[in-house]
Design a protein around this motif. Structure first.
Motif, PDB file in Angstrom:
ATOM      1  N   GLU A  73     -15.351 154.292  30.771  1.00 40.81           N
ATOM      2  CA  GLU A  73     -15.448 155.547  31.514  1.00 40.81           C
ATOM      3  C   GLU A  73     -15.577 156.749  30.570  1.00 40.81           C
ATOM      4  OE1 GLU A  73     -13.423 152.986  32.612  1.00 40.81           O
ATOM      5  OE2 GLU A  73     -14.926 152.663  34.191  1.00 40.81           O
ATOM      6  N   ILE A  74     -14.856 156.715  29.449  1.00 42.61           N
ATOM      7  CA  ILE A  74     -14.959 157.805  28.467  1.00 42.61           C
ATOM      8  C   ILE A  74     -16.382 157.871  27.908  1.00 42.61           C
ATOM      9  CG2 ILE A  74     -14.179 158.608  26.204  1.00 42.61           C
ATOM     10  CD1 ILE A  74     -11.431 157.412  26.856  1.00 42.61           C
ATOM     11  N   ILE A  75     -16.939 156.702  27.624  1.00 40.61           N
ATOM     12  CA  ILE A  75     -18.319 156.653  27.129  1.00 40.61           C
ATOM     13  C   ILE A  75     -19.269 157.273  28.150  1.00 40.61           C
ATOM     14  CG2 ILE A  75     -20.242 155.107  26.566  1.00 40.61           C
ATOM     15  CD1 ILE A  75     -18.121 153.189  25.358  1.00 40.61           C
ATOM     16  N   GLY A  76     -19.057 156.978  29.433  1.00 43.15           N
ATOM     17  CA  GLY A  76     -19.906 157.539  30.480  1.00 43.15           C
ATOM     18  C   GLY A  76     -19.788 159.050  30.588  1.00 43.15           C
ATOM     19  N   VAL A  77     -18.561 159.569  30.516  1.00 43.05           N
ATOM     20  CA  VAL A  77     -18.357 161.020  30.574  1.00 43.05           C
ATOM     21  C   VAL A  77     -19.036 161.698  29.383  1.00 43.05           C
ATOM     22  CG1 VAL A  77     -16.628 162.855  30.425  1.00 43.05           C
ATOM     23  CG2 VAL A  77     -16.241 160.888  31.922  1.00 43.05           C
ATOM     24  N   ASN A  78     -18.870 161.109  28.205  1.00 40.13           N
ATOM     25  CA  ASN A  78     -19.515 161.676  27.021  1.00 40.13           C
ATOM     26  C   ASN A  78     -21.035 161.664  27.145  1.00 40.13           C
ATOM     27  OD1 ASN A  78     -17.194 162.336  25.547  1.00 40.13           O
ATOM     28  ND2 ASN A  78     -17.000 160.267  24.736  1.00 40.13           N
ATOM     29  N   GLY A  79     -21.556 160.681  27.857  1.00 41.14           N
ATOM     30  CA  GLY A  79     -22.994 160.636  28.097  1.00 41.14           C
ATOM     31  C   GLY A  79     -23.469 161.839  28.894  1.00 41.14           C
ATOM     32  N   TYR A  80     -22.667 162.245  29.885  1.00 42.02           N
ATOM     33  CA  TYR A  80     -23.026 163.441  30.656  1.00 42.02           C
ATOM     34  C   TYR A  80     -23.001 164.696  29.784  1.00 42.02           C
ATOM     35  CZ  TYR A  80     -22.947 161.048  35.170  1.00 42.02           C
ATOM     36  OH  TYR A  80     -23.235 160.231  36.230  1.00 42.02           O
ATOM     37  N   VAL A  81     -21.999 164.774  28.901  1.00 40.31           N
ATOM     38  CA  VAL A  81     -21.934 165.928  28.001  1.00 40.31           C
ATOM     39  C   VAL A  81     -23.180 165.976  27.118  1.00 40.31           C
ATOM     40  CG1 VAL A  81     -20.651 167.007  26.108  1.00 40.31           C
ATOM     41  CG2 VAL A  81     -19.413 165.951  28.004  1.00 40.31           C
ATOM     42  N   TRP A  82     -23.582 164.831  26.600  1.00 37.21           N
ATOM     43  CA  TRP A  82     -24.792 164.768  25.768  1.00 37.21           C
ATOM     44  C   TRP A  82     -26.017 165.197  26.570  1.00 37.21           C
ATOM     45  CZ3 TRP A  82     -29.259 161.798  26.223  1.00 37.21           C
ATOM     46  CH2 TRP A  82     -30.128 161.841  25.111  1.00 37.21           C
ATOM     47  N   ASN A  83     -26.093 164.764  27.828  1.00 37.23           N
ATOM     48  CA  ASN A  83     -27.243 165.127  28.666  1.00 37.23           C
ATOM     49  C   ASN A  83     -27.437 166.638  28.743  1.00 37.23           C
ATOM     50  OD1 ASN A  83     -27.681 162.443  29.234  1.00 37.23           O
ATOM     51  ND2 ASN A  83     -26.733 162.502  31.258  1.00 37.23           N
ATOM     52  N   GLY A  84     -26.325 167.373  28.819  1.00 43.49           N
ATOM     53  CA  GLY A  84     -26.418 168.815  28.999  1.00 43.49           C
ATOM     54  C   GLY A  84     -26.407 169.613  27.711  1.00 43.49           C
ATOM     55  N   THR A  85     -26.364 168.924  26.566  1.00 43.50           N
ATOM     56  CA  THR A  85     -26.277 169.645  25.286  1.00 43.50           C
ATOM     57  C   THR A  85     -27.376 169.197  24.325  1.00 43.50           C
ATOM     58  OG1 THR A  85     -24.611 168.031  24.541  1.00 43.50           O
ATOM     59  CG2 THR A  85     -23.808 170.089  25.500  1.00 43.50           C
ATOM     60  N   LEU A  86     -27.138 168.134  23.585  1.00 43.81           N
ATOM     61  CA  LEU A  86     -28.094 167.714  22.561  1.00 43.81           C
ATOM     62  C   LEU A  86     -29.394 167.196  23.149  1.00 43.81           C
ATOM     63  CD1 LEU A  86     -25.760 165.965  19.963  1.00 43.81           C
ATOM     64  CD2 LEU A  86     -26.542 168.329  20.045  1.00 43.81           C
ATOM     65  N   ALA A  87     -29.329 166.604  24.338  1.00 42.59           N
ATOM     66  CA  ALA A  87     -30.560 166.087  24.956  1.00 42.59           C
ATOM     67  C   ALA A  87     -31.528 167.209  25.286  1.00 42.59           C
ATOM     68  CB  ALA A  87     -30.229 165.290  26.216  1.00 42.59           C
ATOM     69  N   VAL A  88     -31.012 168.412  25.523  1.00 43.39           N
ATOM     70  CA  VAL A  88     -31.869 169.561  25.863  1.00 43.39           C
ATOM     71  C   VAL A  88     -31.588 170.712  24.895  1.00 43.39           C
ATOM     72  CG1 VAL A  88     -32.208 168.960  28.277  1.00 43.39           C
ATOM     73  CG2 VAL A  88     -30.179 170.270  27.620  1.00 43.39           C
ATOM     74  N   ALA A  89     -31.333 170.378  23.638  1.00 44.27           N
ATOM     75  CA  ALA A  89     -31.005 171.402  22.640  1.00 44.27           C
ATOM     76  C   ALA A  89     -32.129 172.420  22.484  1.00 44.27           C
ATOM     77  CB  ALA A  89     -30.707 170.744  21.293  1.00 44.27           C
ATOM     78  N   GLY A  90     -33.366 171.995  22.709  1.00 44.12           N
ATOM     79  CA  GLY A  90     -34.484 172.912  22.607  1.00 44.12           C
ATOM     80  C   GLY A  90     -34.417 174.022  23.640  1.00 44.12           C
TER      81      GLY A  90
END
Length: 475
Positions: A73-90
Motif C-alpha cells: 500500500e505504501i508503494i501504491g501511495v508513493n506511486g500517486y505522489v510520483w504521478n503528480g510530481t516527477l512524472a509531470v516535472a516539465g
C-alpha cells in the motif's frame, strides 16, 4: 600569488559578477529552485519505494514488496505522489520558468507562468497511433471495425491499428521537456513581457477592480505570444513532415548536450567555474545552477524515473545500466557533484575543517572551524567561506580548486567503471555526507567511494593548513 589574485580580480571578477546578476540566468536558477517542493516530494516517494521495494532484493532472495501488506500500500501511495510530481516535472517547470522570467521583467508574474505553460503544452503530442502487421481473420476485422469509433481500434486482414486523441505523452511532460521549455517558454514569456512593458494592453475603466483590470491587461500580450509560438509549431510541422518541435529539440539539442555532459572534460570545466566564482565571494553553485540543473539535473530526473518505472523490461540498477547503453540514463548527474565533491559544501570544506582541527595552530582558524563544523555537517559552508576566509585567500585557493577536481575524477571513474552505482535518487542537499552517498545510489559501496574522496581531499588541504600556521593573524 598576489599577482595572480590581482589579475583574477581585474579580469575574471567583473565577468563573474555580470553572470551572477544576469536577469535571465537568475530567473532560470529561481525557476529550478521553484520546482523543489514538488520534485523533492516526488524524490522522497521514489526513495522510499527504492528502500522498501528494490533495496531488499539485493539481500533477500525472492523478496517482492508488492506482495507484502502495508508495504504494498505504501508503494501504491508513493506511486500517486510520483504521478503528480516527477512524472509531470516539465509542466511544473514550465509554470515556474514563466513566472520567474515575468518577475525579472517586472510584469504580471502569474500571467507569465500561465503563458509559458500554455506555450509549452500547445506543442506536445495529443494523440497516438500504432500499427501491428499480422494476419487477422475477416470475422475479427468486422468485429473490431464495428466498435472502432469508441475503442480507437481498426483492422484489416493484414494488421491492427490503434490510435486515440486527447492522450498526453508522459515523455513530453517530464524532465525530457526541460530544454524545450527553456527555449519556447522563454520566447513566449519575453514576447508577453515586452508587450506589457510597451503598454500594448486592453485598458479597463478605473471603476473595474484591480484584479480584473490586471487580468485583462495581460490578455492581448499573452494571446500574441501564444500565436507566435503556435505559428512556429505549425511551420516546423509542415517543414518536418509532421514532426513535433519538442521531439526535434530533444533530438538535436537536448540529447547532444546530455551526451556531452558525460565527458570528464565537461565536469572539470563546470567544477572549475564553481570554485573560481566562490573564490571571489560569488555563490558558484547558484551562478552555475542553470547549467547544473538544466543539464545534469535533467539527467538526474531521467535516472530517477527509469529507476522507478524500469526500462526495457528491467528494473532497478539493471534498468539504469541498460538505459545508459541506449543514451536514456546517465553515469554522472546533478547529485553526483553533491555525493563526491561537495561534502560540507563547495570545495569539500568538511575535510578542511578536520585538517584545521588536526594541524592548525592558529586561534582564529580553530575558532572559525568550531563555529563551522555544525553547519558543515549539513553541507552549509558559508561560515568557513567568509569566516576563515577562503574567499580571496591566496593560500587556500589552490586546494579549494584542486581538491574538487580530484574527487570529481575519483567519483566519475569509479561510477563509469561500475565500481559503484550511478546516482538514481534525488536527495536534498542538506543530508550529511556518507549518508547522502548511500541514499542517492542505494549502493553500500558509494559511502566507501565518498570516504576515499574525503581522505584524498583531506591530504590535499593539509599542507596549506600547515603553511597558514606561518602567517600571523591579520596579515
Amino acid at each position: 600569488m598576489d599577482g595572480l589574485t590581482a589579475w583574477m580580480e581585474k579580469h575574471i571578477l567583473p565577468v563573474a559578477a555580470k553572470i551572477g546578476a544576469q536577469k535571465h540566468l537568475v530567473a532560470l536558477r529561481d525557476a529550478f529552485i521553484g520546482t523543489m517542493p514538488a520534485t523533492m516530494a516526488g524524490a522522497v516517494a521514489v526513495m522510499i519505494n527504492a528502500i522498501i521495494r528494490d533495496l531488499p532484493t539485493q539481500f533477500i532472495d525472492g523478496y517482492d514488496g508488492n506482495s507484502i501488506p502495508v508495504i504494498r500500500e505504501i508503494i501504491g501511495v508513493n506511486g500517486y505522489v510520483w504521478n503528480g510530481t516527477l512524472a509531470v516535472a516539465g509542466l511544473i517547470f514550465a509554470f515556474s520558468w514563466g513566472y520567474n522570467l515575468a518577475r525579472a521583467y517586472k510584469v504580471n508574474d502569474l500571467a507569465g507562468g500561465i503563458v509559458a505553460l500554455a506555450a509549452f503544452l500547445q506543442g506536445v503530442a495529443f494523440s497516438y497511433t500504432n500499427t501491428l502487421a499480422t494476419e487477422v481473420p475477416q470475422s475479427v476485422v468486422d468485429t473490431i471495425n464495428a466498435g472502432s469509433a469508441d475503442t480507437g481500434w481498426s483492422a484489416t486482414v493484414d494488421g491492427l491499428t490503434v490510435g486515440g486523441w486527447g492522450w498526453l505523452k508522459l515523455g513530453h511532460l517530464d524532465a525530457n521537456a526541460y530544454f524545450t521549455i527553456m527555449i519556447i517558454g522563454a520566447l513566449a514569456t519575453i514576447i508577453y513581457a515586452k508587450l506589457m512593458l510597451a503598454n500594448i494592453t486592453i485598458k479597463m475603466p478605473d471603476s473595474v477592480p484591480p484584479a480584473v483590470s490586471k487580468a485583462f491587461a495581460a490578455i492581448l500580450p499573452a494571446a500574441i505570444a501564444l500565436y507566435v509560438v503556435a505559428i512556429i509549431n505549425f511551420i516546423v510541422g509542415k517543414l518536418s513532415d509532421g514532426q513535433l518541435l519538442i521531439d526535434l529539440i530533444q533530438k538535436f539539442i537536448a540529447e547532444p548536450f546530455l551526451n556531452l555532459s558525460q565527458g570528464f572534460g565537461a565536469l572539470v570545466i563546470v567544477q572549475l567555474f564553481i570554485q573560481i566564482f566562490w573564490f571571489f565571494g560569488i555563490h558558484g553553485t547558484n551562478v552555475m545552477a542553470p547549467v547544473l540543473e538544466g543539464i545534469w539535473g535533467v539527467a538526474q530526473l531521467s535516472n530517477v524515473n527509469i529507476y522507478q518505472n524500469g526500462y526495457d523490461g528491467l528494473k532497478g540498477l539493471d534498468a539504469i545500466y541498460a538505459a545508459i547503453e541506449d543514451g536514456k540514463a546517465y553515469y554522472w548527474v546533478r547529485g553526483s557533484f553533491d555525493v563526491y565533491t561537495m561534502f560540507g559544501g563547495s570545495g569539500g570544506t568538511m575535510v578542511l575543517l578536520l585538517a584545521i582541527f588536526f594541524f592548525s595552530k592558529r586561534a582564529d582558524y580553530l575558532t572559525v572551524a568550531k563555529l563551522s563544523i555544525g553547519p558543515g555537517i549539513f553541507n552549509i559552508n558559508e561560515p568557513v567561506m567568509f569566516g576563515l576566509p577562503i574567499v580571496l585567500n591566496a593560500i587556500m585557493v589552490i586546494p579549494f580548486i584542486v581538491a574538487p577536481l580530484v574527487t570529481t575524477a575519483i567519483g566519475y571513474f569509479a561510477t563509469t567503471a561500475h565500481l559503484v552505482a550511478p546516482v538514481t535518487q534525488q536527495v536534498v542537499w542538506v543530508v550529511p555526507p556518507i549518508l547522502m552517498s548511500f541514499l542517492a545510489t542505494m549502493d553500500w559501496r558509494a559511502p566507501i567511494v565518498t570516504i576515499v574522496c574525503m581522505v584524498v581531499a583531506f591530504f590535499i588541504w593539509v599542507p596549506f593548513v600547515i603553511s597558514a600556521n606561518k602567517i600571523q593573524e591579520g596579515e
